[in-house]
Design a protein around this motif. Structure first.
Motif, PDB file in Angstrom:
ATOM      1  N   LYS A  60       0.807  -1.215   0.000  1.00 48.47           N
ATOM      2  CA  LYS A  60       0.000   0.000   0.000  1.00 48.47           C
ATOM      3  C   LYS A  60       0.846   1.273   0.000  1.00 48.47           C
ATOM      4  O   LYS A  60       0.442   2.288  -0.580  1.00 48.47           O
ATOM      5  N   GLY A  61       2.007   1.217   0.625  1.00 44.35           N
ATOM      6  CA  GLY A  61       2.836   2.404   0.711  1.00 44.35           C
ATOM      7  C   GLY A  61       3.790   2.559  -0.455  1.00 44.35           C
ATOM      8  O   GLY A  61       4.006   3.676  -0.954  1.00 44.35           O
ATOM      9  N   TYR A  62       4.344   1.439  -0.923  1.00 46.11           N
ATOM     10  CA  TYR A  62       5.370   1.501  -1.971  1.00 46.11           C
ATOM     11  C   TYR A  62       4.862   1.012  -3.323  1.00 46.11           C
ATOM     12  O   TYR A  62       5.588   1.050  -4.320  1.00 46.11           O
ATOM     13  N   GLY A  63       3.623   0.515  -3.363  1.00 48.51           N
ATOM     14  CA  GLY A  63       3.025   0.109  -4.626  1.00 48.51           C
ATOM     15  C   GLY A  63       3.610  -1.146  -5.228  1.00 48.51           C
ATOM     16  O   GLY A  63       3.541  -1.350  -6.447  1.00 48.51           O
ATOM     17  N   CYS A  64       4.172  -2.009  -4.408  1.00 46.18           N
ATOM     18  CA  CYS A  64       4.785  -3.248  -4.892  1.00 46.18           C
ATOM     19  C   CYS A  64       3.873  -4.441  -4.639  1.00 46.18           C
ATOM     20  O   CYS A  64       3.046  -4.435  -3.728  1.00 46.18           O
ATOM     21  N   GLN A  65       4.048  -5.469  -5.432  1.00 42.97           N
ATOM     22  CA  GLN A  65       3.418  -6.744  -5.151  1.00 42.97           C
ATOM     23  C   GLN A  65       4.255  -7.503  -4.135  1.00 42.97           C
ATOM     24  O   GLN A  65       5.481  -7.329  -4.057  1.00 42.97           O
ATOM     25  N   THR A  66       3.594  -8.363  -3.351  1.00 43.85           N
ATOM     26  CA  THR A  66       4.314  -9.233  -2.421  1.00 43.85           C
ATOM     27  C   THR A  66       3.730 -10.631  -2.476  1.00 43.85           C
ATOM     28  O   THR A  66       2.601 -10.839  -2.941  1.00 43.85           O
ATOM     29  N   ASP A  67       4.488 -11.569  -1.987  1.00 39.06           N
ATOM     30  CA  ASP A  67       4.027 -12.946  -1.879  1.00 39.06           C
ATOM     31  C   ASP A  67       4.786 -13.591  -0.732  1.00 39.06           C
ATOM     32  O   ASP A  67       5.765 -13.019  -0.230  1.00 39.06           O
ATOM     33  N   ALA A  68       4.345 -14.754  -0.301  1.00 35.95           N
ATOM     34  CA  ALA A  68       5.038 -15.479   0.761  1.00 35.95           C
ATOM     35  C   ALA A  68       5.034 -16.961   0.432  1.00 35.95           C
ATOM     36  O   ALA A  68       4.023 -17.501  -0.034  1.00 35.95           O
ATOM     37  N   LEU A  69       6.155 -17.606   0.655  1.00 37.72           N
ATOM     38  CA  LEU A  69       6.290 -19.035   0.406  1.00 37.72           C
ATOM     39  C   LEU A  69       6.322 -19.765   1.742  1.00 37.72           C
ATOM     40  O   LEU A  69       7.313 -19.691   2.473  1.00 37.72           O
ATOM     41  N   PRO A  70       5.231 -20.474   2.118  1.00 38.73           N
ATOM     42  CA  PRO A  70       5.228 -21.214   3.375  1.00 38.73           C
ATOM     43  C   PRO A  70       6.196 -22.387   3.320  1.00 38.73           C
ATOM     44  O   PRO A  70       6.430 -22.965   2.251  1.00 38.73           O
ATOM     45  N   GLY A  71       6.758 -22.742   4.454  1.00 41.10           N
ATOM     46  CA  GLY A  71       7.660 -23.884   4.480  1.00 41.10           C
ATOM     47  C   GLY A  71       8.406 -24.000   5.789  1.00 41.10           C
ATOM     48  O   GLY A  71       8.190 -23.238   6.726  1.00 41.10           O
ATOM     49  N   ASP A  72       9.301 -24.977   5.853  1.00 39.11           N
ATOM     50  CA  ASP A  72      10.118 -25.205   7.028  1.00 39.11           C
ATOM     51  C   ASP A  72      11.335 -24.284   7.011  1.00 39.11           C
ATOM     52  O   ASP A  72      11.693 -23.703   5.984  1.00 39.11           O
ATOM     53  N   VAL A  73      11.993 -24.213   8.150  1.00 39.50           N
ATOM     54  CA  VAL A  73      13.074 -23.254   8.338  1.00 39.50           C
ATOM     55  C   VAL A  73      14.212 -23.453   7.342  1.00 39.50           C
ATOM     56  O   VAL A  73      14.599 -22.521   6.632  1.00 39.50           O
ATOM     57  N   ILE A  74      14.754 -24.645   7.298  1.00 42.03           N
ATOM     58  CA  ILE A  74      15.959 -24.876   6.497  1.00 42.03           C
ATOM     59  C   ILE A  74      15.723 -24.618   5.013  1.00 42.03           C
ATOM     60  O   ILE A  74      16.505 -23.899   4.374  1.00 42.03           O
ATOM     61  N   PRO A  75      14.640 -25.159   4.400  1.00 43.67           N
ATOM     62  CA  PRO A  75      14.410 -24.866   2.983  1.00 43.67           C
ATOM     63  C   PRO A  75      14.224 -23.373   2.707  1.00 43.67           C
ATOM     64  O   PRO A  75      14.714 -22.867   1.690  1.00 43.67           O
ATOM     65  N   LEU A  76      13.539 -22.670   3.610  1.00 45.25           N
ATOM     66  CA  LEU A  76      13.304 -21.247   3.381  1.00 45.25           C
ATOM     67  C   LEU A  76      14.593 -20.446   3.494  1.00 45.25           C
ATOM     68  O   LEU A  76      14.846 -19.534   2.696  1.00 45.25           O
ATOM     69  N   LEU A  77      15.425 -20.770   4.465  1.00 47.50           N
ATOM     70  CA  LEU A  77      16.693 -20.057   4.602  1.00 47.50           C
ATOM     71  C   LEU A  77      17.631 -20.376   3.450  1.00 47.50           C
ATOM     72  O   LEU A  77      18.368 -19.515   2.972  1.00 47.50           O
ATOM     73  N   THR A  78      17.587 -21.623   3.016  1.00 48.76           N
ATOM     74  CA  THR A  78      18.352 -21.980   1.830  1.00 48.76           C
ATOM     75  C   THR A  78      17.860 -21.184   0.627  1.00 48.76           C
ATOM     76  O   THR A  78      18.646 -20.728  -0.204  1.00 48.76           O
ATOM     77  N   GLY A  79      16.540 -20.974   0.574  1.00 47.21           N
ATOM     78  CA  GLY A  79      15.950 -20.198  -0.513  1.00 47.21           C
ATOM     79  C   GLY A  79      16.393 -18.748  -0.514  1.00 47.21           C
ATOM     80  O   GLY A  79      16.534 -18.144  -1.578  1.00 47.21           O
ATOM     81  N   VAL A  80      16.626 -18.172   0.680  1.00 41.43           N
ATOM     82  CA  VAL A  80      17.142 -16.802   0.739  1.00 41.43           C
ATOM     83  C   VAL A  80      18.518 -16.751   0.098  1.00 41.43           C
ATOM     84  O   VAL A  80      18.832 -15.855  -0.694  1.00 41.43           O
ATOM     85  N   GLY A  81      19.353 -17.730   0.405  1.00 41.89           N
ATOM     86  CA  GLY A  81      20.693 -17.773  -0.169  1.00 41.89           C
ATOM     87  C   GLY A  81      20.683 -17.949  -1.670  1.00 41.89           C
ATOM     88  O   GLY A  81      21.532 -17.385  -2.375  1.00 41.89           O
ATOM     89  N   LYS A  82      19.703 -18.691  -2.168  1.00 38.76           N
ATOM     90  CA  LYS A  82      19.617 -18.942  -3.607  1.00 38.76           C
ATOM     91  C   LYS A  82      18.921 -17.818  -4.357  1.00 38.76           C
ATOM     92  O   LYS A  82      18.962 -17.778  -5.587  1.00 38.76           O
ATOM     93  N   GLY A  83      18.246 -16.936  -3.627  1.00 39.12           N
ATOM     94  CA  GLY A  83      17.529 -15.849  -4.280  1.00 39.12           C
ATOM     95  C   GLY A  83      16.073 -16.149  -4.546  1.00 39.12           C
ATOM     96  O   GLY A  83      15.364 -15.340  -5.147  1.00 39.12           O
ATOM     97  N   ASP A  84      15.592 -17.306  -4.101  1.00 41.00           N
ATOM     98  CA  ASP A  84      14.175 -17.631  -4.261  1.00 41.00           C
ATOM     99  C   ASP A  84      13.322 -16.868  -3.254  1.00 41.00           C
ATOM    100  O   ASP A  84      12.128 -16.658  -3.481  1.00 41.00           O
ATOM    101  N   ILE A  85      13.917 -16.498  -2.131  1.00 45.99           N
ATOM    102  CA  ILE A  85      13.257 -15.725  -1.085  1.00 45.99           C
ATOM    103  C   ILE A  85      14.010 -14.406  -0.932  1.00 45.99           C
ATOM    104  O   ILE A  85      15.240 -14.386  -0.888  1.00 45.99           O
ATOM    105  N   ASP A  86      13.270 -13.316  -0.822  1.00 48.55           N
ATOM    106  CA  ASP A  86      13.897 -12.002  -0.652  1.00 48.55           C
ATOM    107  C   ASP A  86      14.076 -11.605   0.804  1.00 48.55           C
ATOM    108  O   ASP A  86      15.101 -11.040   1.181  1.00 48.55           O
ATOM    109  N   VAL A  87      13.040 -11.878   1.622  1.00 45.51           N
ATOM    110  CA  VAL A  87      13.006 -11.338   2.978  1.00 45.51           C
ATOM    111  C   VAL A  87      12.574 -12.407   3.978  1.00 45.51           C
ATOM    112  O   VAL A  87      11.614 -13.144   3.730  1.00 45.51           O
ATOM    113  N   VAL A  88      13.280 -12.474   5.097  1.00 44.55           N
ATOM    114  CA  VAL A  88      12.834 -13.267   6.245  1.00 44.55           C
ATOM    115  C   VAL A  88      12.770 -12.306   7.426  1.00 44.55           C
ATOM    116  O   VAL A  88      13.756 -11.653   7.767  1.00 44.55           O
ATOM    117  N   MET A  89      11.591 -12.177   8.026  1.00 42.96           N
ATOM    118  CA  MET A  89      11.379 -11.152   9.046  1.00 42.96           C
ATOM    119  C   MET A  89      11.901 -11.546  10.429  1.00 42.96           C
ATOM    120  O   MET A  89      12.008 -10.699  11.313  1.00 42.96           O
TER     121      MET A  89
END
Length: 343
Positions: A60-89
Motif C-alpha cells: 500500500k505504501g510503496y506500490g509493490c506486489q508481495t508474496d510469501a512461500l510457506p515452508g520449514d526453516v531450512i528450505p526457506l533459509l536456503t531459498g534466501v541464499g539462492k535468491g528464491d526468497i527475498d526477505v525473512v522477518m
C-alpha cells in the motif's frame, strides 16, 4: 540448529497457511522492482504477523506486489541464499541455522536490522502465585518463590494429579529442542525427584494447560517463550536461573545428567534479506532496516489475534491503526499517508 526460539521452532509442524492481502495486484510504476517481493512464510504466529505488517506497508505504501512461500526453516533459509526468497522477518541471531550461516558466508544473505532484541525463554509461574491478585481474591501462594533454587520446597504447591507426591513441571512436547534442555535442567537443579517431567503432546496442549491454570487462578510451573500470545495474555513471573553461560547451555542439549545449568539466552531477532534483492531495492531495504518492534509489543498483538480469533492480516491492520507512533518512524511521511489511506 534453527533460527527460532527452541520452543517456537517446532510450531512449524502445524503447517499453517499464509494468505495474501491481495491475490492479484497491479505493480505500481513507483515500485523499484518489477516482480513480487517474496517473503519467507515461517508458519508461526509472530513471523506471520511481521510478514503481514511488512507486506501491507510494501503493497500500500510503496506500490509493490508481495508474496510469501510457506515452508520449514531450512528450505526457506536456503531459498534466501539462492535468491528464491527475498526477505525473512525473523532471523534468531543467537540460534541461527547453519543454512543461514552458509548463505551469509557466501555473501548471498545478510541481516539488515533488529526486529526485536528482547525475545525470552524460561521457566515461569503465574504472577499471582508470587504476588497474589487482589482483584480476583487470590492471596500469594509462594511469596518467597524467586528462583529455581526455591522450587524444591514448593513441590506440593504444583502437585501432579497423576503423581500426587510430586510437583508437575510443564515441559515442551517430546522431540522439541527445549524439551531436552529442560529435562537436563531438572536434573542439574536437583528437581527430577520432586517434580514430574510432564511433556504435553503438542505445543497447543502446552499453551492450553497454561491458559487453563491462569483462568482458574491455580498454580502452575511451566516453560514458555516470547513473543507469544500466552505471554501477551497472561502475566507470568520468570524464575531466576544462573546467568546465561553459552558453554554450559550447549552441554544441556547433549548431557542427560548435567551438574550445572544456566538460563536461556535473551535472543536478538533480526530482519534478513537476499543480497541481490538488497542491491536492487534500496528504498524497500531502508524501510526493512528501520522495522523495529519488541517482545512486549508483538505479544500484545498476538494476544489480540488469539482473543478475537483474528488472522495475521487483521492483526496487522489493528497494529497499524493503534500504533502509528511506532510504524510511522519506519517510513517517510508520504509513504505513511498512502498506508493510512488504505485502512
Amino acid at each position: 540448529m534453527n533460527i527460532l526460539p527452541t520452543g517456537a521452532a517446532m510450531l512449524l509442524a502445524a503447517g499453517l497457511a499464509f494468505s495474501s492481502f491481495t491475490s492479484a495486484q497491479a505493480q505500481d510504476a513507483g515500485c523499484e522492482i518489477n516482480r513480487p517481493v517474496m517473503f519467507a512464510g515461517l508458519n508461526y504466529d509472530s513471523a506471520l504477523f511481521h510478514n503481514a505488517v511488512a507486506r501491507f506497508i510494501i503493497e500500500k505504501g510503496y506500490g509493490c506486489q508481495t508474496d510469501a512461500l510457506p515452508g520449514d526453516v531450512i528450505p526457506l533459509l536456503t531459498g534466501v541464499g539462492k535468491g528464491d526468497i527475498d526477505v525473512v522477518m525473523e532471523v534468531w541471531r543467537d540460534n541461527v541455522a547453519d543454512a543461514w550461516k552458509k548463505a551469509e558466508a557466501a555473501g548471498n544473505a545478510t541481516q539488515i536490522g533488529v526486529n526485536f532484541d528482547d525475545a525470552i525463554e524460561g521457566w515461569f509461574v503465574p504472577r499471582y502465585v508470587v504476588d497474589g491478585d487482589a482483584e480476583r481474591g487470590i492471596k500469594p501462594m509462594a511469596p518467597d518463590l524467586k528462583s529455581v533454587d526455591d522450587l524444591a520446597k514448593y513441590a506440593q504447591l504444583f502437585k501432579d494429579a497423576e503423581e500426587p507426591d510430586k510437583g508437575r513441571f510443564y515441559n515442551c512436547p517430546a522431540g522439541w529442542v527445549c524439551e531436552k534442555i529442560n529435562s537436563a535442567k531438572l536434573v542439574a537443579y536437583g528437581l527430577d525427584d520432586s517434580f514430574t517431567n510432564f511433556r504435553p503432546g503438542t505445543g497447543a496442549a502446552l499453551s492450553a494447560a497454561i491458559a487453563s491454570a491462569h483462568k482458574r487462578g491455580e498454580p502452575a510451573l511451566y516453560y514458555y517463550w516470547g513473543p507469544t500470545w500466552v505471554m501477551g495474555l497472561y502475566d507470568s513471573y520468570r524464575l531466576e536461573e544462573p546467568a546465561y553461560d553459552p558453554s554450559i547451555f550447549d552441554k544441556l542439549k547433549t548431557d542427560a545428567k548435567p551438574t550445572k545449568a544456566t538460563a536461556y539466552p535473551q535472543s536478538t531477532v533480526t530482519v534478513g534479506v537476499n543480497t541481490k534483492f538488497m542491491k536492487s531495492a534500496p528504498v524497500l531495504i531502508d524501510f526493512l532496516t528501520h522495522y523495529e518492534t519488541s517482545n512486549e509489543l508483538v505479544s500484545e498483538m498476538l494476544a489480540y489475534m488469539q482473543e478475537n480469533e483474528e488472522t495475521p492480516e487483521d492483526a496487522a491492520i489493528y497494529f497499524l491503526k493503534q500504533k502509528p507512533g511506532i510504524w510511522k518512524a519506519w517510513v517517510p511521511e508520504d509513504i505513511a499517508k498512502k498506508v493510512e489511506a488504505a485502512f
